[in-house]
Design an enzyme around this catalytic site. Structure first.
Site, PDB file in Angstrom:
ATOM      1  N   LYS A  65     137.808  11.561  -1.724  1.00  0.00           N
ATOM      2  CA  LYS A  65     136.476  11.094  -2.088  1.00  0.00           C
ATOM      3  C   LYS A  65     136.295  11.281  -3.587  1.00  0.00           C
ATOM      4  CE  LYS A  65     131.570  11.787  -1.345  1.00  0.00           C
ATOM      5  NZ  LYS A  65     130.542  12.338  -0.474  1.00  0.00           N
TER       6      LYS A  65
ATOM      7  N   ARG B  21     122.143   7.562  -2.604  1.00  0.00           N
ATOM      8  CA  ARG B  21     121.379   8.747  -3.020  1.00  0.00           C
ATOM      9  C   ARG B  21     119.899   8.430  -3.141  1.00  0.00           C
ATOM     10  NH1 ARG B  21     125.704  11.026  -7.548  1.00  0.00           N
ATOM     11  NH2 ARG B  21     127.380  11.442  -6.057  1.00  0.00           N
TER      12      ARG B  21
ATOM     13  N   LYS C  38     128.948  15.787  -9.701  1.00  0.00           N
ATOM     14  CA  LYS C  38     129.793  16.297  -8.608  1.00  0.00           C
ATOM     15  C   LYS C  38     131.265  16.346  -9.006  1.00  0.00           C
ATOM     16  CE  LYS C  38     126.568  15.002  -4.916  1.00  0.00           C
ATOM     17  NZ  LYS C  38     126.449  14.535  -3.516  1.00  0.00           N
TER      18      LYS C  38
ATOM     19  N   GLU D 135     145.458  15.775  -1.494  1.00  0.00           N
ATOM     20  CA  GLU D 135     144.251  16.046  -0.705  1.00  0.00           C
ATOM     21  C   GLU D 135     144.467  15.658   0.764  1.00  0.00           C
ATOM     22  OE1 GLU D 135     141.516  17.504  -1.137  1.00  0.00           O
ATOM     23  OE2 GLU D 135     141.074  17.613  -3.277  1.00  0.00           O
TER      24      GLU D 135
ATOM     25  N   LYS E 292     137.261   6.958  -0.237  1.00  0.00           N
ATOM     26  CA  LYS E 292     135.897   6.551  -0.566  1.00  0.00           C
ATOM     27  C   LYS E 292     135.691   6.617  -2.060  1.00  0.00           C
ATOM     28  CE  LYS E 292     131.243   8.150   0.055  1.00  0.00           C
ATOM     29  NZ  LYS E 292     130.419   9.227   0.496  1.00  0.00           N
TER      30      LYS E 292
ATOM     31  N   SER F 258     127.630   2.288  -0.663  1.00  0.00           N
ATOM     32  CA  SER F 258     126.351   1.637  -0.953  1.00  0.00           C
ATOM     33  C   SER F 258     126.394   0.758  -2.198  1.00  0.00           C
ATOM     34  CB  SER F 258     125.255   2.693  -1.073  1.00  0.00           C
ATOM     35  OG  SER F 258     125.565   3.637  -2.094  1.00  0.00           O
TER      36      SER F 258
ATOM     37  N   TYR G 143     127.981  -1.053   5.441  1.00  0.00           N
ATOM     38  CA  TYR G 143     126.596  -1.422   5.749  1.00  0.00           C
ATOM     39  C   TYR G 143     126.501  -2.881   6.194  1.00  0.00           C
ATOM     40  CZ  TYR G 143     125.994   2.941   3.323  1.00  0.00           C
ATOM     41  OH  TYR G 143     126.106   4.259   2.966  1.00  0.00           O
TER      42      TYR G 143
HETATM   43  C1  PBG Z   1     127.217  12.975   0.937  1.00  0.00           C
HETATM   44  C2  PBG Z   1     127.629  11.556   0.981  1.00  0.00           C
HETATM   45  C3  PBG Z   1     127.497  10.591  -0.036  1.00  0.00           C
HETATM   46  C4  PBG Z   1     127.893   9.388   0.526  1.00  0.00           C
HETATM   47  C5  PBG Z   1     128.293   9.640   1.831  1.00  0.00           C
HETATM   48  N1  PBG Z   1     128.122  10.988   2.105  1.00  0.00           N
HETATM   49  C6  PBG Z   1     126.956  10.680  -1.412  1.00  0.00           C
HETATM   50  C7  PBG Z   1     127.522  11.603  -2.384  1.00  0.00           C
HETATM   51  O1  PBG Z   1     128.611  12.174  -2.227  1.00  0.00           O
HETATM   52  O2  PBG Z   1     126.847  11.811  -3.394  1.00  0.00           O
HETATM   53  C8  PBG Z   1     127.851   8.061  -0.200  1.00  0.00           C
HETATM   54  C9  PBG Z   1     127.887   6.854   0.658  1.00  0.00           C
HETATM   55  C10 PBG Z   1     127.495   5.601  -0.013  1.00  0.00           C
HETATM   56  O3  PBG Z   1     127.290   5.516  -1.236  1.00  0.00           O
HETATM   57  O4  PBG Z   1     127.366   4.597   0.720  1.00  0.00           O
HETATM   58  N2  PBG Z   1     128.169  13.940   0.735  1.00  0.00           N
END
Ligand code: PBG
Length: 326
Positions: free
Chosen positions: A199, A209, A221, A237, A252, A278, A317
């Site tokens: 990720k 968010r 992050k 990982e 991701k 998203s 989505y």
């Molecule tokens: C939370 C999480 C996130 C997403 C999925 N789980 C956001 C982040 O890590 O800040 C993002 C999914 C998306 O953008 O569709 N840990």
């Protein structure tokens, strides 16, 4: 070009729709998809998410009806993300462990109404945390090992509610093994782990968010999510998560990381998932709304490329819109 010696003519295989169908290498199917959905407190509640046209936050009762329609389209799984009220957020994400917390109640209702639907829950502190981070924050540091027991308890609470698969999205070191042990100790050895193994610290999570009001209140992050510049590190990982007991591994975001998806597919024999996040969804929708491209065709092309790269499972989505056209 009389007599030009052109023996090899790939265009022959594209001459008609019928021939193209015969030689097509990759096909999307509704069973490829997981539909991510946002849950909010209340009854009869549907709140549109502004930066994600077509997506809404649903109260648990509405969610059940939407999930039913989704399942009927042939989409086998749903991934749930709760929008937690501000006054329930704290530094330890306490709300995430409560048996009667919003997410747990939503899972229970879903499994009661739709026992055959696969329910996936996200394991991470951020939607519940007053700091908006995925780990415990102290003196500006994200504390890895202090976070693990919170994740373990959260996963167990989700499993008790009936989650089929838990999906740690936090990127703390060692969390897959910790969660596996916690689940087994609580008698949930049948609950699977879909690990967000690679990720990235991506700019493409913005709309998500805003949907959950879960952006970090300070900092970013980057000390736990991966550097977008790194591909080989993703294999490290993944390797760790496989050894710790993951049942599926995820990359991701998806589109900007197709090379990573392909590498992982070539190196690991577990199912590979990809999260079309998203921001990836919002970009296409926004351009479509302006008439700058055909959003439906662009969405389908992007999802197809994610599958072609090697994804066995795609979280998107657009799952329902695309499934309707297949
Ligand atoms: C939370 C999480 C996130 C997403 C999925 N789980 C956001 C982040 O890590 O800040 C993002 C999914 C998306 O953008 O569709 N840990």
């Amino acid at each position: 070009m009389d007599g030009f010696p052109l023996a090899d003519r790939p265009r022959r295989n594209r001459r008609s729709a019928a021939i193209r169908a015969l030689v097509r290498e990759t096909r999307l199917h509704p069973s490829d998809f997981v539909w991510p959905a946002f849950v909010v407190e209340g009854e009869g509640e549907r709140q549109p998410v502004e930066a994600m046209p077509g997506c809404e936050r649903y109260s648990p009762d509405v969610l059940v009806e939407e999930a039913r329609a989704t399942f009927e389209l042939g989409i086998p799984a749903i991934a749930l993300f709760p929008a937690i009220a501000d006054d329930l957020k704290d530094a330890e994400a306490s709300e995430s462990k409560r048996a009667d917390g919003l997410l747990q109640r939503a899972v229970r209702r879903l499994k009661l109404a739709l026992p055959d639907l696969c329910v996936i829950t996200d394991v991470a502190m951020d939607p519940y945390s007053s700091d908006g981070h995925d780990g415990v924050l102290r003196d500006g540091e994200i504390l890895n090992d202090e976070t693990l027991p919170i994740l373990g308890a959260m996963a167990v609470a989700q499993a008790e509610a009936g989650a089929d698969i838990v999906a740690p999205s936090d990127m703390m070191d060692g969390r897959v093994g910790y969660i596996r042990d916690a689940l087994d100790a609580a008698g949930h050895d049948h609950v699977g782990i879909l690990s967000y193994a690679a990720k990235y610290a991506s700019a493409l999570y913005g709309p998500f968010r805003s949907a959950l009001d879960s952006a970090p209140r300070g900092g970013d992050k980057k000390t736990y999510q991966m550097d977008p510049a790194n591909g080989r590190e993703a294999l490290r990982e993944v390797d760790l998560d496989v050894r710790e007991g993951a049942d599926m591994v995820m990359v991701k975001p998806a589109l900007a990381y197709l090379d990573v998806i392909a590498d992982i597919k070539a190196n690991v024999d577990l199912p590979v998932a990809a999260y079309h996040v998203s921001g990836e969804y919002a970009m296409i929708k926004a351009a479509g709304e302006r008439g700058w491209l055909d959003a439906d065709a662009a969405m389908q092309e992007c999802l197809l490329s994610i599958k072609r790269a090697g994804a066995d499972v795609i979280l998107t989505y657009a799952a329902r819109d695309v499934a309707r056209t297949l």
